[in-house]
Write an enzyme that holds these catalytic residues in place. Sequence first.
Site, PDB file in Angstrom:
ATOM      1  N   CYS A 197       0.884  -1.172   0.000  1.00 41.90           N
ATOM      2  CA  CYS A 197       0.000   0.000   0.000  1.00 41.90           C
ATOM      3  C   CYS A 197       0.917   1.216   0.000  1.00 41.90           C
ATOM      4  O   CYS A 197       1.486   1.558   1.036  1.00 41.90           O
ATOM      5  CB  CYS A 197      -0.919   0.013   1.221  1.00 41.90           C
ATOM      6  SG  CYS A 197      -1.881   1.540   1.335  1.00 41.90           S
ATOM      7  N   CYS A 200      -0.551   4.339   2.228  1.00 46.74           N
ATOM      8  CA  CYS A 200      -0.604   4.280   3.696  1.00 46.74           C
ATOM      9  C   CYS A 200      -0.199   2.879   4.124  1.00 46.74           C
ATOM     10  O   CYS A 200       0.931   2.474   3.895  1.00 46.74           O
ATOM     11  CB  CYS A 200      -1.979   4.705   4.221  1.00 46.74           C
ATOM     12  SG  CYS A 200      -3.390   4.011   3.329  1.00 46.74           S
ATOM     13  N   SER A 201      -1.120   2.133   4.736  1.00 48.25           N
ATOM     14  CA  SER A 201      -0.766   0.768   5.139  1.00 48.25           C
ATOM     15  C   SER A 201      -2.003  -0.120   5.112  1.00 48.25           C
ATOM     16  O   SER A 201      -2.208  -0.933   6.009  1.00 48.25           O
ATOM     17  CB  SER A 201      -0.113   0.753   6.509  1.00 48.25           C
ATOM     18  OG  SER A 201      -0.972   1.367   7.447  1.00 48.25           O
ATOM     19  N   CYS A 202      -2.857   0.029   4.085  1.00 43.59           N
ATOM     20  CA  CYS A 202      -4.051  -0.807   3.937  1.00 43.59           C
ATOM     21  C   CYS A 202      -3.628  -2.276   3.979  1.00 43.59           C
ATOM     22  O   CYS A 202      -2.669  -2.675   3.308  1.00 43.59           O
ATOM     23  CB  CYS A 202      -4.759  -0.519   2.620  1.00 43.59           C
ATOM     24  SG  CYS A 202      -5.395   1.160   2.525  1.00 43.59           S
TER      25      CYS A 202
END
Lengths: 93, 199
Positions: free
Chosen positions: B98, B101-103
């Site tokens: 991702c 962000c950090s999905c």
Amino acid sequence: MTLKAGALVRIKDEWPEALGPVHCRTPHYVRGKAGTVVRHLGDFPDPGDIAFAREPALRRLYHVAIPLDRLWPEEPQGELVIEIYDHWLERGA
Amino acid sequence: MSVLEADSEMLYAAVSGLLAERGLVTKAEILERMAVTDAASPALGAAMVARAWTDPAYADLLVADGTAAAEEVGVMMRGLPPLGVLRNEALLHNLVVCTLCSCYPRAVLGYPPFWFKSPAYRARTVRDPRGVLADWGTVIGEDVRIRVVDSTADYRWMVLPMRPAGTQGWSQERLASIIRASDMIGVTVPTAETVREPT
């Protein structure tokens, strides 16, 4: 915009963050790049609207494939597949 | 003082109080969701992969509708982003990142590992995926196409790895024991000798 698998598309070369505050899910590195629709993933409320408490538009979401050598000067092998909303896509490469 | 500088416990008390006062979310509902989130771990995803390796119909469901496949093994997916599953093949290797962000598919893999959230992993995976795989000691044949999946929007993605050689006749439980979060992100591939870190 309704796109079928295999359709040639171009991700818009737009920079809305230059005009004011936005929440945008189209990363810089794919803007202006040509790709191919893999499939329609579903329809989702626009996070760009939700982030500002606006009534969200429903957006068609597509998986779009782009060869990595089209993205980077090192011309790496392989492909990127990325989720892009239809209002960021133009038909044709 | 801005929201970013506020003490996190006071901020939680203020926001959860406002949400309850306006009838949007009760504190009990928040605690329930926190408990579900804390309980999720890579063991859930590993059990799904192990079942897919032994049950072709479940494998097809997993790839076609990851959300339904997760619910079938008892994972509560209501209100969560849809789960997409990327099947590795002999000539196709999937790798999830991702960049924005950090999905991460927390419902089936738990909290993301620290490196998944690092700027280095996020920047490099879309630009030099073979270099990232090499850093992990993961050997993918030159003839195998690498597909990097950037999780930019509404889906959460996990990889369905290929069943490794030397696992014929294994039970689903034993198969699940060799499947790690990193295999379901795509930076590694499971082998019959894999040992999963405790979760």
